[in-house]
Design an enzyme around this catalytic site. Sequence first.
Site, PDB file in Angstrom:
ATOM      1  N   ARG A 103      -5.534  -3.840 -11.255  1.00 26.64           N
ATOM      2  CA  ARG A 103      -4.083  -3.625 -11.126  1.00 26.64           C
ATOM      3  C   ARG A 103      -3.412  -4.007 -12.441  1.00 26.64           C
ATOM      4  O   ARG A 103      -3.491  -5.161 -12.857  1.00 26.64           O
ATOM      5  CB  ARG A 103      -3.535  -4.494  -9.992  1.00 26.64           C
ATOM      6  CG  ARG A 103      -2.024  -4.379  -9.753  1.00 26.64           C
ATOM      7  CD  ARG A 103      -1.595  -5.369  -8.673  1.00 26.64           C
ATOM      8  NE  ARG A 103      -2.331  -5.172  -7.446  1.00 26.64           N
ATOM      9  CZ  ARG A 103      -2.377  -6.050  -6.434  1.00 26.64           C
ATOM     10  NH1 ARG A 103      -1.727  -7.201  -6.537  1.00 26.64           N
ATOM     11  NH2 ARG A 103      -3.079  -5.791  -5.339  1.00 26.64           N
ATOM     12  N   HIS A 148      -6.075  -9.360  -9.670  1.00 30.33           N
ATOM     13  CA  HIS A 148      -6.460  -7.953  -9.813  1.00 30.33           C
ATOM     14  C   HIS A 148      -6.373  -7.499 -11.269  1.00 30.33           C
ATOM     15  O   HIS A 148      -7.138  -6.623 -11.688  1.00 30.33           O
ATOM     16  CB  HIS A 148      -5.535  -7.069  -8.966  1.00 30.33           C
ATOM     17  CG  HIS A 148      -5.854  -7.058  -7.507  1.00 30.33           C
ATOM     18  ND1 HIS A 148      -6.774  -6.190  -6.954  1.00 30.33           N
ATOM     19  CD2 HIS A 148      -5.363  -7.786  -6.479  1.00 30.33           C
ATOM     20  CE1 HIS A 148      -6.830  -6.387  -5.651  1.00 30.33           C
ATOM     21  NE2 HIS A 148      -5.980  -7.357  -5.328  1.00 30.33           N
ATOM     22  N   ASP A 155      -9.388  -5.009  -3.135  1.00 31.54           N
ATOM     23  CA  ASP A 155      -8.922  -5.034  -1.748  1.00 31.54           C
ATOM     24  C   ASP A 155      -9.682  -3.945  -1.008  1.00 31.54           C
ATOM     25  O   ASP A 155      -9.659  -2.772  -1.426  1.00 31.54           O
ATOM     26  CB  ASP A 155      -7.419  -4.738  -1.668  1.00 31.54           C
ATOM     27  CG  ASP A 155      -6.568  -5.837  -2.288  1.00 31.54           C
ATOM     28  OD1 ASP A 155      -7.070  -6.961  -2.457  1.00 31.54           O
ATOM     29  OD2 ASP A 155      -5.393  -5.564  -2.592  1.00 31.54           O
ATOM     30  N   GLU A 237      -5.964 -13.528   2.861  1.00 31.74           N
ATOM     31  CA  GLU A 237      -5.995 -12.068   3.001  1.00 31.74           C
ATOM     32  C   GLU A 237      -7.416 -11.615   3.307  1.00 31.74           C
ATOM     33  O   GLU A 237      -8.301 -11.706   2.452  1.00 31.74           O
ATOM     34  CB  GLU A 237      -5.509 -11.391   1.707  1.00 31.74           C
ATOM     35  CG  GLU A 237      -4.069 -11.716   1.364  1.00 31.74           C
ATOM     36  CD  GLU A 237      -3.616 -11.119   0.027  1.00 31.74           C
ATOM     37  OE1 GLU A 237      -2.421 -11.231  -0.276  1.00 31.74           O
ATOM     38  OE2 GLU A 237      -4.472 -10.558  -0.699  1.00 31.74           O
ATOM     39  N   HIS A 240      -9.124  -9.233   0.585  1.00 37.86           N
ATOM     40  CA  HIS A 240      -9.068  -9.584  -0.835  1.00 37.86           C
ATOM     41  C   HIS A 240     -10.307 -10.360  -1.265  1.00 37.86           C
ATOM     42  O   HIS A 240     -10.564 -11.457  -0.770  1.00 37.86           O
ATOM     43  CB  HIS A 240      -7.796 -10.422  -1.052  1.00 37.86           C
ATOM     44  CG  HIS A 240      -7.551 -10.855  -2.460  1.00 37.86           C
ATOM     45  ND1 HIS A 240      -6.433 -10.487  -3.166  1.00 37.86           N
ATOM     46  CD2 HIS A 240      -8.255 -11.670  -3.295  1.00 37.86           C
ATOM     47  CE1 HIS A 240      -6.461 -11.032  -4.366  1.00 37.86           C
ATOM     48  NE2 HIS A 240      -7.562 -11.759  -4.470  1.00 37.86           N
TER      49      HIS A 240
END
Length: 265
Positions: A103, A148, A155, A237, A240
């Site tokens: 990301r 990320h 994810d 999460e 994740h």
Amino acid sequence: MRTALRALAATAAALLAVTALSPAAQARPEPEAPEEFVALRSVDPTIIQEMRYTTAHTFLGERVDGYRQPVCILTRPAARALHLAQKRLLRQGYSLKVYDCYRPQRAVDHFVRWAKDLDDQSMKGEFYPRVDKDRLFEDGYIAEKSGHSRGSTVDLTLVRLPALPTRPYRPGERLAPCFAPKGERFPDNSVDMGTGYDCFDTLSHTDDPRIQGLQRANRQFLKRTLTEVGFVNLPEEWWHFTFRPEPFPDTYFDFPVHRRSVAGR
């Protein structure tokens, strides 16, 4: 006539000078991915990719900055580890499905801008029904840096094979809470994990005691499979995971999510 020609020449030279100094002319080229980054598809084309942030089906309600194409990019060790996990899962009738991989920092900056705009709550009904938007930073759902961006975090979820693709999100459609029963929330071809992806709720905590039965078993199956190949789960999460050791533990990259960023890799 000579005077007029000299005036035209001077004007043309001035225009050329302005163009040479314009921001567009001096714009920097896009950052490039280091050689250690690859497209996941080049390592394992069987892993399903549903790159959410290239679509409007996000907690922002729009495509995220920096996501030019729906391609999963990761560091090579992380991609190889996913390949190993996928080989084991395929033998059991399952596949991995990735929602997000590398990301860029510009995407994280987009998240931060959105979180500070308390008037924009268009996707609250699905992604954060029980959380006040002014608490997203304090509760840890949004931060100014993301693992990320270091390239080894992903994810993902599990899909039971064979599986049909998830239908596209239609902007403006009725929203259902991400923690609603599977048949009521946005359809996903994955196994039931108890919540949808990017659900800002404590029910998304991997070991939340309220998640029981098949949902809990699915979470533990995913966690166990990835732990065995070197990934570490973020407890808050269930989707994740970060590969360890990270090749870039302290570097946050900002090259765009695009095939050109890892051309030939």
